[in-house]
Structure formats: structure tokens, C-alpha cells
Scaffold this motif. Structure first.
Motif, PDB file in Angstrom:
ATOM      1  N   MET A  32      -0.836  -3.452   2.824  1.00 40.03           N
ATOM      2  CA  MET A  32      -0.172  -2.196   3.145  1.00 40.03           C
ATOM      3  C   MET A  32       0.044  -2.162   4.653  1.00 40.03           C
ATOM      4  SD  MET A  32      -1.422   1.736   2.394  1.00 40.03           S
ATOM      5  CE  MET A  32      -2.804   1.687   3.548  1.00 40.03           C
ATOM      6  N   GLU A  66      -0.229   5.637  -4.545  1.00 37.22           N
ATOM      7  CA  GLU A  66       0.966   5.321  -3.748  1.00 37.22           C
ATOM      8  C   GLU A  66       1.628   4.039  -4.238  1.00 37.22           C
ATOM      9  OE1 GLU A  66       0.323   5.063   0.415  1.00 37.22           O
ATOM     10  OE2 GLU A  66      -0.141   7.183   0.678  1.00 37.22           O
ATOM     11  N   GLU A 112       7.354   3.188   0.736  1.00 38.68           N
ATOM     12  CA  GLU A 112       6.559   4.362   0.371  1.00 38.68           C
ATOM     13  C   GLU A 112       7.469   5.337  -0.359  1.00 38.68           C
ATOM     14  OE1 GLU A 112       3.534   7.547   2.502  1.00 38.68           O
ATOM     15  OE2 GLU A 112       5.211   6.741   3.642  1.00 38.68           O
ATOM     16  N   TRP A 131       1.832  -3.167  14.303  1.00 33.52           N
ATOM     17  CA  TRP A 131       1.730  -2.348  13.099  1.00 33.52           C
ATOM     18  C   TRP A 131       0.289  -2.342  12.595  1.00 33.52           C
ATOM     19  CZ3 TRP A 131       6.176  -5.467  10.409  1.00 33.52           C
ATOM     20  CH2 TRP A 131       7.402  -5.124  10.991  1.00 33.52           C
ATOM     21  N   LYS A 132      -0.038  -1.343  11.811  1.00 32.72           N
ATOM     22  CA  LYS A 132      -1.342  -1.308  11.154  1.00 32.72           C
ATOM     23  C   LYS A 132      -1.217  -2.030   9.820  1.00 32.72           C
ATOM     24  CE  LYS A 132      -4.849   1.781   9.243  1.00 32.72           C
ATOM     25  NZ  LYS A 132      -5.204   3.193   8.912  1.00 32.72           N
ATOM     26  N   THR A 183       8.478   5.908  11.819  1.00 36.78           N
ATOM     27  CA  THR A 183       7.280   5.267  11.294  1.00 36.78           C
ATOM     28  C   THR A 183       7.409   5.172   9.783  1.00 36.78           C
ATOM     29  OG1 THR A 183       5.884   6.089  13.083  1.00 36.78           O
ATOM     30  CG2 THR A 183       4.772   5.437  11.047  1.00 36.78           C
ATOM     31  N   GLN A 184       7.226   3.989   9.256  1.00 34.33           N
ATOM     32  CA  GLN A 184       7.382   3.751   7.820  1.00 34.33           C
ATOM     33  C   GLN A 184       6.138   3.055   7.262  1.00 34.33           C
ATOM     34  OE1 GLN A 184      10.881   1.246   7.914  1.00 34.33           O
ATOM     35  NE2 GLN A 184      12.282   2.981   7.739  1.00 34.33           N
ATOM     36  N   LYS A 185       6.062   3.051   5.947  1.00 32.13           N
ATOM     37  CA  LYS A 185       4.996   2.325   5.261  1.00 32.13           C
ATOM     38  C   LYS A 185       5.633   1.373   4.260  1.00 32.13           C
ATOM     39  CE  LYS A 185       1.265   4.544   4.103  1.00 32.13           C
ATOM     40  NZ  LYS A 185       0.347   5.471   3.400  1.00 32.13           N
ATOM     41  N   THR A 214       1.844  -0.123   8.079  1.00 32.00           N
ATOM     42  CA  THR A 214       2.375   1.122   8.612  1.00 32.00           C
ATOM     43  C   THR A 214       2.788   0.897  10.063  1.00 32.00           C
ATOM     44  OG1 THR A 214       0.777   2.328   7.240  1.00 32.00           O
ATOM     45  CG2 THR A 214       1.929   3.590   8.924  1.00 32.00           C
ATOM     46  N   TYR A 273       4.565  -1.879   1.262  1.00 30.05           N
ATOM     47  CA  TYR A 273       3.577  -2.711   0.562  1.00 30.05           C
ATOM     48  C   TYR A 273       4.187  -4.090   0.360  1.00 30.05           C
ATOM     49  CZ  TYR A 273       0.832   1.448  -0.513  1.00 30.05           C
ATOM     50  OH  TYR A 273       0.063   2.583  -0.416  1.00 30.05           O
TER      51      TYR A 273
END
Length: 232
Positions: A50, A156, A93, A39-40, A3-5, A52, A7
Motif C-alpha cells: 500500500m 479498502e 483508493e 512516498w509512504k 496525495t493519492q493511495k 501513499t 495498492y
């Protein structure tokens, strides 16, 4: 797959109102792509998303660069095709331990969000503007209902931008430097969206696709998967 984030930020659009519209179209394209991938996705402000989810950054990092559009703008009375561009930046992130930020270097500003985020967002100064005084970098976050959430997002995003700035410095100063994350910090034109010819072309791999509207609607899988296979 982790799981990654990531932007996604639209920068430096040139071409007046049409470029701004194009930037919004790109953000909507990525938002819809995220929805299709499960994804969110959260709109941080009017030009930043953003995301996630599983493998988010790995799949989106190749989207960094200049995206060119050729189409007849809604404001064009004579039916002429215009060319506009928008620059997409995809940032990972970054952990607090990777980028040290001195709290004394930060200027925090709080204001009421201009977006439709519910009564709480409208009545209370929940939106955040964060200024990093040594570099002049400014980030905003205004979509969450509570100020503390927006503060965390702003920090962040600032860490990611400071990391990007340092990576770009290394690229300039160190011959053959390779980013440990493989972030494509390139400013050249990477893709053209040609509406009259119903065609999307990625210039890095020299491949084109039809059905442009479907791609703009978030059907990016066939492009992102192919770019992930491309040798770096």
C-alpha cells in the motif's frame, strides 16, 4: 498534484519457485521506488503493497500487466536462462460511496501474523482475512500492530478489488468503454527484464534501457515518466 493511495498486488505468477522469487523482486523494486519518491509504503501482506503520496496512482497505474523476466535462476545447476512471469495489479483508493458493501456479505477471520511485526503482532490475533461471499474475493492484511488498522486496510483493498471487477465487466460489455480513472487493466505482457543482456524493454512504447540492476533497485522514474506521456 494530489496525495493519492494505491495498492500494488502481485498475482498469478507462473513458473514455479522462480516466479515466486520474481514476484518478490518486483515488490521490492516498487518498495524501493516509493522510498526514493518520498512516498509512504506499507507491506499489507506477502504479495501486496500500500503506497501513499503525491500522484502515486497516476504514476504507477501503467505498471499493471504481465512482467516477464529472463535470467538464470539460483536453482538452475546448468546455467540455463529461464523465462518466468508475474502479473502486477495497481488498484486505486475507492471511496465508500463508490462501492457499496453489505456487511452481511462479509466473513471476517482473525489470526496471528506470520511476519516479524513485534511482540504484539506475534502474541495477539491482529492479522485479518476478509472474504466477500458473493464474489469469493479474499483479502488479507497483517502488517499493522492493531487489528482495527488491519480491518480498515482489508476493507479498502476489498473495495478496490470490487471496483476493478466492475470495471472489467464494463470493458467486456460496453464497446469503447473508458475507465473514469484510466486504470490499465490489461493482462498482456508489458515489460521484459532480460538479465543476460542487462536490458529492460517496455513493449507498449518499444523502448529499452540498460543498467537493469539499477532499475530493479527502484530507479523507475525514467520509465514511469515516459509512460505517463504516452497517449491513452
Amino acid at each position: 498534484m494530489d496525495t493519492q493511495k494505491a495498492y500494488i498486488e502481485i498475482r498469478g505468477a507462473t513458473g514455479g519457485d522462480e516466479a515466486k522469487l520474481w514476484g518478490r523482486d518486483l515488490l521490492r523494486m516498487y518498495f524501493r521506488f516509493a522510498t526514493k519518491k518520498g512516498w509512504k509504503a506499507l507491506s499489507v501482506d506477502e504479495k501486496t503493497l500500500m503506497m501513499t503520496g503525491l500522484g502515486v496512482f497516476d504514476e504507477l497505474k501503467n505498471e499493471s500487466g504481465v512482467h516477464r523476466v529472463q535470467r538464470v535462476p539460483v536453482t538452475e545447476k546448468r546455467g540455463r536462462v529461464h523465462t518466468s512471469t508475474a502479473t502486477v495489479a495497481v488498484l486505486p483508493e475507492i471511496k465508500e460511496t463508490e462501492v457499496n458493501i453489505n456487511p452481511a456479505d462479509l466473513e471476517w477471520q482473525f489470526y496471528r501474523a506470520s511476519t516479524q511485526g513485534g511482540q504484539n503482532v506475534q502474541k495477539v490475533s491482529t492479522a485479518v482475512r476478509l472474504i466477500h461471499q458473493p464474489t469469493g474475493i479474499v483479502v488479507t492484511a497483517q502488517q499493522e500492530r492493531f487489528q482495527e488498522q488491519n480491518r480498515n486496510i482489508a476493507l479498502e483493498l476489498l473495495r478496490a478489488k470490487l471496483w476493478e471487477k466492475e470495471e472489467e465487466k464494463k470493458l467486456r460489455e460496453i464497446a469503447n468503454y473508458r475507465s473514469p480513472i484510466g486504470h490499465g487493466m490489461r493482462s498482456e505482457k508489458i515489460r521484459t527484464y532480460n538479465f543476460p543482456q542487462n536490458r529492460v524493454t517496455d513493449h507498449r512504447i518499444g523502448k529499452s534501457w540498460g543498467n537493469l540492476e539499477a532499475i530493479i533497485d527502484g530507479n523507475l522514474d525514467k520509465i514511469t515518466k515516459l509512460l505517463q506521456q504516452k497517449p491513452t
